[in-house]
Design a protein around this motif. Structure first.
Motif, mmCIF file in Angstrom:
data_model
loop_
_atom_site.group_PDB
_atom_site.id
_atom_site.type_symbol
_atom_site.label_atom_id
_atom_site.label_comp_id
_atom_site.label_asym_id
_atom_site.label_seq_id
_atom_site.Cartn_x
_atom_site.Cartn_y
_atom_site.Cartn_z
ATOM 1 N N ALA A 62 0.878 -1.160 0.000
ATOM 2 C CA ALA A 62 0.000 0.000 0.000
ATOM 3 C C ALA A 62 0.917 1.212 0.000
ATOM 4 C CB ALA A 62 -0.920 -0.011 1.209
ATOM 5 N N VAL A 63 1.480 1.538 1.160
ATOM 6 C CA VAL A 63 2.496 2.592 1.228
ATOM 7 C C VAL A 63 3.877 1.998 0.974
ATOM 8 C CG1 VAL A 63 3.497 4.408 2.664
ATOM 9 C CG2 VAL A 63 1.055 3.889 2.840
ATOM 10 N N THR A 64 4.163 0.861 1.604
ATOM 11 C CA THR A 64 5.447 0.180 1.448
ATOM 12 C C THR A 64 5.195 -1.301 1.167
ATOM 13 O OG1 THR A 64 5.509 -0.105 3.853
ATOM 14 C CG2 THR A 64 6.736 1.772 2.932
ATOM 15 N N THR A 65 6.265 -2.033 0.857
ATOM 16 C CA THR A 65 6.169 -3.456 0.537
ATOM 17 C C THR A 65 6.351 -4.269 1.819
ATOM 18 O OG1 THR A 65 7.115 -2.989 -1.630
ATOM 19 C CG2 THR A 65 7.052 -5.286 -0.941
ATOM 20 N N SER A 66 5.265 -4.814 2.328
ATOM 21 C CA SER A 66 5.245 -5.485 3.623
ATOM 22 C C SER A 66 4.759 -6.913 3.464
ATOM 23 C CB SER A 66 4.311 -4.735 4.587
ATOM 24 O OG SER A 66 4.645 -3.368 4.679
ATOM 25 N N PRO A 67 4.995 -7.775 4.466
ATOM 26 C CA PRO A 67 4.429 -9.120 4.415
ATOM 27 C C PRO A 67 2.918 -9.071 4.580
ATOM 28 C CG PRO A 67 5.475 -8.729 6.532
ATOM 29 C CD PRO A 67 5.811 -7.558 5.669
ATOM 30 N N ASP A 68 2.225 -10.052 4.010
ATOM 31 C CA ASP A 68 0.768 -10.042 4.026
ATOM 32 C C ASP A 68 0.179 -10.598 5.318
ATOM 33 O OD1 ASP A 68 1.441 -12.706 3.676
ATOM 34 O OD2 ASP A 68 -0.017 -13.087 2.077
ATOM 35 N N ARG A 69 1.022 -10.964 6.248
ATOM 36 C CA ARG A 69 0.544 -11.474 7.532
ATOM 37 C C ARG A 69 1.635 -11.299 8.571
ATOM 38 N NH1 ARG A 69 2.446 -16.625 9.018
ATOM 39 N NH2 ARG A 69 3.712 -17.683 7.433
ATOM 40 N N ALA A 70 1.269 -11.467 9.826
ATOM 41 C CA ALA A 70 2.268 -11.478 10.897
ATOM 42 C C ALA A 70 3.044 -12.789 10.810
ATOM 43 C CB ALA A 70 1.589 -11.349 12.257
ATOM 44 N N VAL A 71 4.354 -12.688 10.691
ATOM 45 C CA VAL A 71 5.188 -13.860 10.425
ATOM 46 C C VAL A 71 5.987 -14.207 11.684
ATOM 47 C CG1 VAL A 71 6.913 -14.885 8.910
ATOM 48 C CG2 VAL A 71 5.399 -13.078 8.040
ATOM 49 N N PRO A 72 5.745 -15.387 12.274
ATOM 50 C CA PRO A 72 6.510 -15.766 13.467
ATOM 51 C C PRO A 72 7.883 -16.330 13.100
ATOM 52 C CG PRO A 72 4.901 -17.457 12.989
ATOM 53 C CD PRO A 72 4.687 -16.367 11.967
ATOM 54 N N PHE A 73 8.881 -15.933 13.868
ATOM 55 C CA PHE A 73 10.254 -16.406 13.711
ATOM 56 C C PHE A 73 10.746 -16.984 15.039
ATOM 57 C CE2 PHE A 73 10.018 -13.755 10.058
ATOM 58 C CZ PHE A 73 11.111 -13.997 9.242
ATOM 59 N N ARG A 74 11.769 -17.794 14.949
ATOM 60 C CA ARG A 74 12.543 -18.217 16.124
ATOM 61 C C ARG A 74 13.972 -17.717 15.937
ATOM 62 N NH1 ARG A 74 9.494 -23.095 15.491
ATOM 63 N NH2 ARG A 74 8.200 -23.512 17.342
ATOM 64 N N LEU A 75 14.488 -17.041 16.940
ATOM 65 C CA LEU A 75 15.875 -16.603 16.949
ATOM 66 C C LEU A 75 16.595 -17.371 18.041
ATOM 67 C CD1 LEU A 75 14.667 -14.391 15.166
ATOM 68 C CD2 LEU A 75 16.106 -12.724 16.350
ATOM 69 N N LYS A 76 17.383 -18.375 17.643
ATOM 70 C CA LYS A 76 18.067 -19.245 18.596
ATOM 71 C C LYS A 76 19.511 -18.786 18.765
ATOM 72 C CE LYS A 76 15.223 -23.246 17.336
ATOM 73 N NZ LYS A 76 15.231 -24.644 16.815
ATOM 74 N N PRO A 77 19.931 -18.510 19.991
ATOM 75 C CA PRO A 77 21.318 -18.052 20.170
ATOM 76 C C PRO A 77 22.318 -19.042 19.568
ATOM 77 C CG PRO A 77 20.040 -17.730 22.170
ATOM 78 C CD PRO A 77 19.170 -18.523 21.232
ATOM 79 N N ARG A 78 23.296 -18.482 18.867
ATOM 80 C CA ARG A 78 24.354 -19.319 18.284
ATOM 81 C C ARG A 78 25.347 -19.741 19.359
ATOM 82 N NH1 ARG A 78 24.385 -19.604 12.776
ATOM 83 N NH2 ARG A 78 23.115 -18.021 11.702
ATOM 84 N N GLY A 79 25.869 -20.919 19.186
ATOM 85 C CA GLY A 79 26.889 -21.386 20.103
ATOM 86 C C GLY A 79 28.231 -20.732 19.820
ATOM 87 N N PRO A 80 29.183 -20.892 20.729
ATOM 88 C CA PRO A 80 30.521 -20.294 20.512
ATOM 89 C C PRO A 80 31.217 -20.910 19.310
ATOM 90 C CG PRO A 80 30.494 -21.710 22.473
ATOM 91 C CD PRO A 80 29.083 -21.631 21.985
#
Length: 471
Positions: free
Chosen positions: A453-471
């Motif tokens: 509409a104004v900008t290019t956005s996703p068409d829905r709320a998108v769930p993510f998982r951000l898992k901490p990286r190991g050393p």
């Protein structure tokens, strides 16, 4: 054009390309051209849905729009004529002015003529490349704070885009105002959400009535403008109460001290408020989307994410070093550049012809609506191989650069985004820090399609998982 998703593979540095490349789900182009009213309705639902298949193959597409001609330009020479060579003959459309002026006032994005020249001359030094280390320090500080908060989620699924928008707004605010704790963030975000939801989409009356003739919808925009201006004035008042430092700390210091190199004029209070609004809005919403789409692509293409992770593993992205690290992240920067190609935040550039012109053999009459759509241009069959596929190698050092006027994530010509270099650096540094800290995954398998509409956005709320990286 609506190709299915392919195997998740992109070309990392030093690798041979494998196929197929990843293709994100896309909106289906219409089977036939819309009528004028159909175009308006489709634009309100999803502006990416308005152009038929042949628009992605032809040099230009002409259509009628309520008795006027509307033309989409895809040929580089034609785009050069409109945006550069004869740019003074192509002004902003009444619709774009009507929609954006309540939000941005008469700042750099919407001003014209001598006013625009004065603003451009005055602002450009504040966003010169030499200022990048100062601004990158704010990026690194804000991102470091949010990495700690995101790590506390311990990989639990959450909707990523609002978090990225909040981070980008914090970066924009701290870059502008250097306020360590920015109490106005929720109020600013709430007003922006309200604007985009209620006032940012063009309606039929917005498109067919002159700007000088207020429509019913302009009443609500005027009320928004009063609230928004009052909020910006409170923010500026708070910043002006901060004691002066020995040198510039942020963009506000630079703008307040800026002088037109020709006239010596400074910004008055109203001009300063409009520049602040322009930089906060344009500087955070579009950058947040660039970061979101980059993370979305990396979540789908695991080897590309691994390549970014390898590049940033030992990178010093601290506030003291972030400004010099940008050039040391070529693959991460290529991912952002490719995300900007596939999902340009500003999906269309609209102009109205003032005087009759001839553009590479095409006659343009006064009043013609002239469009350049980065969404179409970036996926045009004549300009790109595998145009719908994610392939960061297009933008790696040594790759042939895209032909001029085929890649316009920040516009082009005299009105190119003055903060383009900073926006690219910010998105790259944020992406680098997030991938350095987290393995990024999508939390569901439902398709994600872009909508505009104004900008290019996703068409829905998108769930993510951000898992901490190991050393």
């Amino acid at each position: 054009m609506n190709a299915p998703s392919g195997t998740s593979h992109a070309t990392a540095p030093g690798e041979e390309r494998e196929t197929p490349l990843f293709v994100s789900p896309l909106p289906q182009p219409p089977s036939r051209r819309y009528s004028s009213l159909g175009f308006v309705r489709a634009s309100r639902r999803n502006g990416l849905h308005v152009w038929p298949h042949d628009a992605y193959e032809r040099d230009w597409v002409e259509q009628r729009f309520f008795g006027r001609k509307r033309v989409l330009l895809n040929k580089p020479g034609m785009i050069h004529r409109v945006l550069v060579e004869n740019h003074g003959n192509y002004g902003r459309t009444g619709t774009s002015i009507r929609l954006l002026r309540p939000l941005l006032g008469d700042g750099l994005l919407l001003s014209s003529g001598e006013t625009w020249k004065h603003q451009r001359r005055t602002i450009a030094p504040a966003l010169a490349p030499k200022m990048l280390p100062m601004l990158a320090r704010h990026v690194a500080e804000c991102t470091g704070e949010d990495v700690q908060a995101l790590a506390a989620r311990k990989g639990a699924p959450f909707h990523l885009l609002p978090a990225i928008q909040a981070l980008a707004l914090k970066i924009a605010a701290r870059s502008m105002f250097s306020l360590e704790t920015w109490e106005y963030g929720p109020a600013v975000r709430a007003e922006l959400v309200r604007f985009f939801h209620h006032h940012g989409r063009a309606r039929l009356l917005d498109m067919i009535t002159p700007v000088s003739m207020p429509s019913f919808h302009d009443i609500g925009r005027a009320r928004f403008r009063r609230r928004w201006s009052a909020l910006l004035d409170r923010i500026i008042d708070a910043r002006e109460r901060v004691p002066d430092a020995h040198g510039p700390r942020d963009l506000f210091d630079l703008l307040r001290a800026a002088r037109d190199p020709e006239s010596g004029a400074a910004f008055d209070r109203a001009e300063l408020r409009d520049q602040v609004a322009t930089m906060i809005v344009a500087g955070h919403e579009t950058t947040a989307l660039a970061i979101f789409w980059s993370l979305y692509l990396l979540a789908n293409v695991r080897d590309a994410q691994a390549a970014v992770a390898a590049e940033v593993r030992d990178a010093d992205l601290s506030p003291a070093r972030a400004g010099v690290m940008f050039d040391a992240l070529p693959y991460t920067r290529a991912v952002v550049s490719e995300a900007l190609r596939l999902f340009p935040p500003v999906w269309t550039i609209s102009r109205q012809c003032i005087a009759a012109d001839r553009v590479d053999g095409l006659s343009i009459a006064p009043g013609t609506l002239v469009l350049v759509s980065p969404w179409v241009l970036h996926r045009h069959r004549a300009h790109w191989a595998n145009p719908d596929a994610f392939d960061p190698s297009r933008f790696l050092p040594g790759a042939p650069p895209p032909p001029r006027f085929t890649y316009l994530p920040f516009g082009s010509g005299p009105r190119v985004c003055v903060g383009a270099q900073f926006a690219l650096a910010e998105a790259t540094l944020v992406l680098a820090r997030l991938i350095q800290a987290f393995d990024v995954e999508l939390a569901d398998s439902d398709p994600v399609r872009p909508t505009a509409a104004v900008t290019t956005s996703p068409d829905r709320a998108v769930p993510f998982r951000l898992k901490p990286r190991g050393p």
